[in-house]
Design an enzyme around this catalytic site. Structure first.
Site, PDB file in Angstrom:
ATOM      1  N   CYS A 140      27.333 -58.197 -92.270  1.00  0.00           N
ATOM      2  CA  CYS A 140      25.905 -58.240 -92.576  1.00  0.00           C
ATOM      3  C   CYS A 140      25.686 -58.410 -94.083  1.00  0.00           C
ATOM      4  O   CYS A 140      25.893 -59.503 -94.598  1.00  0.00           O
ATOM      5  CB  CYS A 140      25.209 -57.019 -91.997  1.00  0.00           C
ATOM      6  SG  CYS A 140      23.474 -57.338 -91.642  1.00  0.00           S
ATOM      7  N   HIS A 170      26.695 -57.217 -86.528  1.00  0.00           N
ATOM      8  CA  HIS A 170      27.485 -55.983 -86.680  1.00  0.00           C
ATOM      9  C   HIS A 170      28.482 -55.889 -85.534  1.00  0.00           C
ATOM     10  O   HIS A 170      28.149 -55.350 -84.471  1.00  0.00           O
ATOM     11  CB  HIS A 170      26.562 -54.767 -86.649  1.00  0.00           C
ATOM     12  CG  HIS A 170      25.767 -54.589 -87.894  1.00  0.00           C
ATOM     13  ND1 HIS A 170      26.221 -53.862 -88.975  1.00  0.00           N
ATOM     14  CD2 HIS A 170      24.553 -55.065 -88.249  1.00  0.00           C
ATOM     15  CE1 HIS A 170      25.308 -53.887 -89.938  1.00  0.00           C
ATOM     16  NE2 HIS A 170      24.295 -54.615 -89.522  1.00  0.00           N
ATOM     17  N   GLU A 224      30.853 -54.000 -85.057  1.00  0.00           N
ATOM     18  CA  GLU A 224      31.258 -52.628 -84.716  1.00  0.00           C
ATOM     19  C   GLU A 224      30.449 -52.033 -83.564  1.00  0.00           C
ATOM     20  O   GLU A 224      30.908 -51.129 -82.883  1.00  0.00           O
ATOM     21  CB  GLU A 224      31.167 -51.722 -85.951  1.00  0.00           C
ATOM     22  CG  GLU A 224      29.766 -51.432 -86.492  1.00  0.00           C
ATOM     23  CD  GLU A 224      29.262 -52.460 -87.493  1.00  0.00           C
ATOM     24  OE1 GLU A 224      29.725 -53.622 -87.445  1.00  0.00           O
ATOM     25  OE2 GLU A 224      28.394 -52.103 -88.324  1.00  0.00           O
TER      26      GLU A 224
HETATM   27  N1  GLN Z   1      19.955 -55.703 -96.417  1.00  0.00           N
HETATM   28  C1  GLN Z   1      20.387 -56.835 -95.664  1.00  0.00           C
HETATM   29  C2  GLN Z   1      19.282 -57.356 -94.765  1.00  0.00           C
HETATM   30  O1  GLN Z   1      18.367 -56.623 -94.492  1.00  0.00           O
HETATM   31  C3  GLN Z   1      21.608 -56.515 -94.845  1.00  0.00           C
HETATM   32  C4  GLN Z   1      21.363 -55.496 -93.781  1.00  0.00           C
HETATM   33  C5  GLN Z   1      22.627 -54.937 -93.196  1.00  0.00           C
HETATM   34  O2  GLN Z   1      23.703 -55.033 -93.782  1.00  0.00           O
HETATM   35  N2  GLN Z   1      22.508 -54.311 -92.043  1.00  0.00           N
HETATM   36  O3  GLN Z   1      19.315 -58.467 -94.317  1.00  0.00           O
END
Ligand code: GLN
Length: 542
Positions: free
Chosen positions: A382, A517, A519
């Protein structure tokens, strides 16, 4: 008429953080491996509508389900143990219950009645429990908090009422307590357990089984004492001593023959779970033959609960690969140009986890540059993917002012921009978003991603053309830069309706950034391919 779902209610006594979620998930796992259709629900008495707005400092990780619900981290444990995908029906809070009741009241659904905790709030809780159990043989219901909390009372009343509605053979109560060891006395003490069972009784709930958390195994005499003083059968006192891995707990419960009294109380046939594969994975978690070290770069390194799914997913991959994965926790705020080489010189892989806000970003970018240049396996999740693109744009594409608009609204080259901008130019139907209570648009839940054939992504997903993973973010990689990235060797190997989901370096043994994600979908018996691929690459890199 559909078959009556049987309920196992799990409550906690004495204090919180005893691992009620793990105990509930362990019982669920044994029942599922015995061939039953099992699901699990967490009812949280706190007032927030969901944990989506809570800081990781308050509540650990926010776990995201396929349908995009932001839920309690215990749901993550449930999915990892049970290997079932849960939904927003599997977690609710006091806030959600009151919102629903108040909405009905405003609509006039109660026909002018006075709205009260009993029956309306309790009734709403009961309805939600029943809904989560539809079509299942057994529903495990974990009540958050500790018996004695004022806010927990309607939930306890709901399980009391539901048990009397469905009848004795269709529900049972399991109470988890602490049996503390008092050093000066040199003894384990049962009094707190007796008191908390007394508290439960006062509100009309009699436990059928007591699970005792303790630093050490309980003697036969002590178990007898607990059975006697709490009014449960001798074989219904189960111990849950501290163990090297949480995945040992179902095996420990099974060794204590927990299923015999459960089957008796619920009127089930003999339960014989097949735990062979589970057992061999646990053995490999505890005593693996190989070892590798990963730098875990994040800003909450003192708060490991906020990366729970990620650290667990690494354990799953390690178990499959018969490998102990040592994590070198690197606080991104402390990474600087003059210490990055020293800090990362001995690691076999670099992982930059997701995150929100600018704090620690420059340290993360330094770690990414190190992994890219030194050809150390890299996984960016992310924010870790977004920063990998920014680092590449700055260093290789020489784009001045390359940044995410999360950190610089006016930046000259917005490599990462707001989802809303994507929606404006590509149309809303492409993307399902949720408005967060703080006003932002979040991309949440499971999305399909198209995989580029021949890519590293394709290899780690065994040639799958489409994969599904879960998201939780507000910003997106800007497709305007796609061509420049690809020309310079950063391939976009995963995409979804024009959105950039995965980027990887061509000229590198393993360098991949994923917008999703991975995970969240990893289970002990089914590790996530992205995490597995990364750990494997780190192992090969040694
Ligand atoms: N802050 C980034 C976004 O909002 C990444 C978010 C995250 O890593 N879950 O896109």
């Amino acid at each position: 008429m559909s078959k009556q779902t049987k309920y196992i209610f799990v409550t906690g006594g004495v204090l919180s953080s005893l691992g009620k979620g793990i105990a509930a998930a362990s019982i669920a796992t044994l029942l599922k491996h015995s061939g039953l259709k099992v699901s699990i629900l967490k009812a949280d008495p706190y007032i927030n509508v969901d944990p989506g707005t809570m800081s990781p400092l308050e509540h650990g990780e926010v776990f995201v389900t396929d349908d995009g619900a932001e839920t309690d981290l215990d749901l993550g444990h449930y999915e990892r143990f049970l290997d079932e995908s849960l939904s927003q029906d599997n977690n609710f809070t006091t806030g959600r219950v009151y919102s629903a009741v108040i909405e009905k009241e405003r609509r006039g659904d109660y026909l002018g009645k006075t709205i009260q905790v009993i029956p309306h709030i309790v009734g709403e809780i009961v309805d939600r429990i029943k809904k989560a159990g539809e079509g299942k043989d057994i529903l495990i219901v974990e009540i958050g908090g500790t018996v004695g909390d004022i806010e927990g009372l309607p939930f306890l009343e709901a399980i009391r009422a539901l048990r009397s509605e469905v009848g004795r053979k269709n529900a049972m109560n399991v109470h988890l307590t602490l049996v503390p060891y008092i050093k000066v006395a040199g003894e384990l003490k049962t009094k707190p357990t007796q008191h908390s069972v007394g508290e439960l009784r006062r509100i009309g709930i009699t436990p059928d089984m007591i699970v005792c958390r303790a630093e050490m195994p309980l003697s036969k005499d002590l178990k007898e004492k607990i059975a006697m003083s709490c009014g449960v059968d001798r074989n219904c006192v189960i111990e849950s001593p501290d163990s090297a891995s949480i995945y040992q707990i179902p095996l420990s419960f099974l060794n204590q023959d927990i299923l015999t009294p459960i089957a008796e109380i619920l009127g089930l046939n003999e339960l014989k779970p097949d735990m062979k594969m589970w057992d061999s994975l646990v053995k490999r978690i505890i005593a693996p033959t190989k070892e590798t070290t990963i730098a875990f770069v994040g800003k909450y390194v003192d708060l490991k609960e906020s990366y729970k799914s990620l650290t667990e997913s690494i354990i799953h991959a390690g178990a499959t690969l018969d490998t102990r994965v040592n994590l070198k926790w690197c606080d991104s705020e402390k990474i600087e140009e003059n210490n990055v080489n020293e800090l990362l010189k001995d690691v076999d892989g670099v992982l930059v986890a997701g995150g929100f806000g600018e704090r620690g970003v420059s340290g993360k970018i330094l770690a990414i540059k190190y992994a890219r240049e030194k050809k150390v396996p890299y996984l960016g999740i992310c924010l870790g993917m977004q920063l990998a693109l920014i680092e590449f744009a700055r260093d290789i594409l020489n784009l001045e002012g390359a940044n995410s608009i999360e950190f610089d609204k006016e930046c000259k080259n917005p490599i990462i921009y707001l989802i809303d901008s994507f929606i404006d130019s590509h149309g809303k139907e492409q993307i399902r978003t949720h408005k967060s209570p703080l006003g932002g648009t979040m991309r949440l839940g499971s999305y399909e991603c198209d995989v580029k054939p021949g890519s590293l992504l394709s290899k780690i997903y065994n040639g799958s053309k489409h994969i599904k993973e879960r998201h939780r973010h507000r910003f997106e990689a800007n497709p305007k830069y796609k061509e420049s990235f690809e020309k310079a060797g950063m391939m976009i190997s995963g995409s979804s309706n024009g959105l950039i989901e995965v980027a990887e370096l061509k000229d590198h043994p393993f360098f991949i950034g994923v917008q999703f994600h991975p995970e969240f979908t990893s289970r002990l018996t089914k590790p996530n391919p992205t995490i597995l691929g990364f750990i494997k690459a780190s192992l090969d890199a040694e």
